[in-house]
Scaffold this motif. Structure first.
Motif, PDB file in Angstrom:
ATOM      1  N   GLY A  20       0.781  -1.225   0.000  1.00 23.91           N
ATOM      2  CA  GLY A  20       0.000   0.000   0.000  1.00 23.91           C
ATOM      3  C   GLY A  20       0.815   1.279   0.000  1.00 23.91           C
ATOM      4  N   ALA A  21       0.454   2.178   0.944  1.00 21.59           N
ATOM      5  CA  ALA A  21       1.071   3.501   0.975  1.00 21.59           C
ATOM      6  C   ALA A  21       2.567   3.433   1.241  1.00 21.59           C
ATOM      7  CB  ALA A  21       0.382   4.365   2.039  1.00 21.59           C
ATOM      8  N   GLU A  22       2.997   2.502   2.078  1.00 18.20           N
ATOM      9  CA  GLU A  22       4.427   2.375   2.375  1.00 18.20           C
ATOM     10  C   GLU A  22       5.208   2.031   1.120  1.00 18.20           C
ATOM     11  OE1 GLU A  22       7.523  -0.283   5.099  1.00 18.20           O
ATOM     12  OE2 GLU A  22       5.388  -0.765   5.068  1.00 18.20           O
ATOM     13  N   LEU A  23       4.693   1.105   0.331  1.00 19.86           N
ATOM     14  CA  LEU A  23       5.370   0.716  -0.905  1.00 19.86           C
ATOM     15  C   LEU A  23       5.362   1.865  -1.900  1.00 19.86           C
ATOM     16  CD1 LEU A  23       6.719  -1.329  -2.759  1.00 19.86           C
ATOM     17  CD2 LEU A  23       4.435  -2.198  -3.347  1.00 19.86           C
ATOM     18  N   GLU A  24       4.235   2.553  -1.993  1.00 22.63           N
ATOM     19  CA  GLU A  24       4.148   3.669  -2.937  1.00 22.63           C
ATOM     20  C   GLU A  24       5.133   4.774  -2.571  1.00 22.63           C
ATOM     21  OE1 GLU A  24       0.689   6.765  -4.300  1.00 22.63           O
ATOM     22  OE2 GLU A  24       0.311   4.608  -4.509  1.00 22.63           O
ATOM     23  N   ARG A  25       5.247   5.087  -1.284  1.00 23.43           N
ATOM     24  CA  ARG A  25       6.227   6.097  -0.857  1.00 23.43           C
ATOM     25  C   ARG A  25       7.644   5.678  -1.233  1.00 23.43           C
ATOM     26  NH1 ARG A  25       3.001   6.316   3.794  1.00 23.43           N
ATOM     27  NH2 ARG A  25       4.405   4.885   4.871  1.00 23.43           N
ATOM     28  N   ALA A  26       7.960   4.411  -1.020  1.00 26.44           N
ATOM     29  CA  ALA A  26       9.301   3.916  -1.347  1.00 26.44           C
ATOM     30  C   ALA A  26       9.573   4.046  -2.838  1.00 26.44           C
ATOM     31  CB  ALA A  26       9.445   2.464  -0.897  1.00 26.44           C
ATOM     32  N   ILE A  27       8.586   3.731  -3.651  1.00 21.32           N
ATOM     33  CA  ILE A  27       8.767   3.820  -5.103  1.00 21.32           C
ATOM     34  C   ILE A  27       8.946   5.270  -5.537  1.00 21.32           C
ATOM     35  CG2 ILE A  27       7.622   3.481  -7.323  1.00 21.32           C
ATOM     36  CD1 ILE A  27       6.255   0.999  -6.057  1.00 21.32           C
ATOM     37  N   LEU A  28       8.113   6.165  -5.003  1.00 25.43           N
ATOM     38  CA  LEU A  28       8.219   7.569  -5.404  1.00 25.43           C
ATOM     39  C   LEU A  28       9.514   8.193  -4.900  1.00 25.43           C
ATOM     40  CD1 LEU A  28       4.528   8.779  -4.979  1.00 25.43           C
ATOM     41  CD2 LEU A  28       5.733   8.180  -7.084  1.00 25.43           C
ATOM     42  N   ASP A  29       9.971   7.799  -3.729  1.00 28.33           N
ATOM     43  CA  ASP A  29      11.278   8.260  -3.254  1.00 28.33           C
ATOM     44  C   ASP A  29      12.388   7.773  -4.187  1.00 28.33           C
ATOM     45  OD1 ASP A  29      10.207   9.588  -1.101  1.00 28.33           O
ATOM     46  OD2 ASP A  29      10.619   7.993   0.353  1.00 28.33           O
ATOM     47  N   ALA A  30      12.276   6.519  -4.602  1.00 27.05           N
ATOM     48  CA  ALA A  30      13.273   5.972  -5.525  1.00 27.05           C
ATOM     49  C   ALA A  30      13.217   6.690  -6.862  1.00 27.05           C
ATOM     50  CB  ALA A  30      13.029   4.473  -5.719  1.00 27.05           C
TER      51      ALA A  30
END
Length: 202
Positions: free
Chosen positions: A10-20
């Motif tokens: 969810g949101a945790e994965l999406e944040r990690a992807i957008l940070d990357a």
């Protein structure tokens, strides 16, 4: 891929992807930006990214939007002119952030891919609910007696953004200086509003 990364959802994965994605854009630029690179940096797979974003342009704009958030604040300085100065200043800063190498790259993609062009139009057409913000500022000016009742057409409500963008594109450089913003407000936009007000009273 580490076990901790594999469990993200969810949101945790999406944040990690957008940070990357932001890290990739910052280090490599849009020309060398790839979905594969973002997936590797985020410790996930390409299919995971493609389930959320259709391609690199949409992913790049999503990363940019997270770093340059849209504000819904309705400015209220107590007077129409200073409200408009504050609004134009805010738009200038956003235009300066928007006209980066990232968005320039997306625009280049738009010439080749209609779906990217549509995505870019959608993003550029809704800066912090601009028409609602301008309408609120104008309505307050009418209530204070600074303007007669005004019927604000859509193009007039979005004119501040068009004026700022045109100035930025034709003159280049960073955010507009105070003198230029004052000219746009005093010489162009306030006369437009007063003309619309006069038309409504005829």
């Amino acid at each position: 891929m580490t076990e901790s990364k594999s469990r993200r959802r969810g949101a945790e994965l999406e944040r990690a992807i957008l940070d990357a994605a932001w890290a990739e854009l910052s280090e490599l630029g849009y020309a060398r930006f790839t979905v594969e690179g973002v997936a590797a940096r985020a410790g996930t797979s390409k299919p995971v990214l493609y389930r959320r974003w259709k391609g690199r342009a949409e992913l790049a704009l999503a990363a940019w939007s997270r770093r340059v958030p849209v504000s819904d604040e309705v400015l209220d300085t107590g007077a129409l002119r200073t409200d408009m100065i504050a609004l134009f200043t805010h738009l200038s800063r956003r235009a300066g952030a928007m006209m980066t190498e990232i968005v320039a790259g997306v625009m280049a993609d738009a010439f080749r891919h209609p779906e990217v062009a549509e995505l870019l139009r959608e993003r550029l057409a809704r800066p912090f609910s601009l028409t609602e913000t301008v309408t609120a500022v104008v309505n307050r000016a009418v209530e204070r007696g600074e303007l007669p009742p005004v019927e604000l057409p859509h193009r007039a409500a979005r004119a501040p953004l068009d004026l700022v963008r045109n100035e930025y594109i034709t003159c280049g450089g960073g955010p507009l200086d105070e003198a230029v913003i004052a000219e746009l407000v005093d010489d162009v936009y306030l006369p437009l509003l007063r003309g619309l007000g006069s038309a409504c009273t005829d």
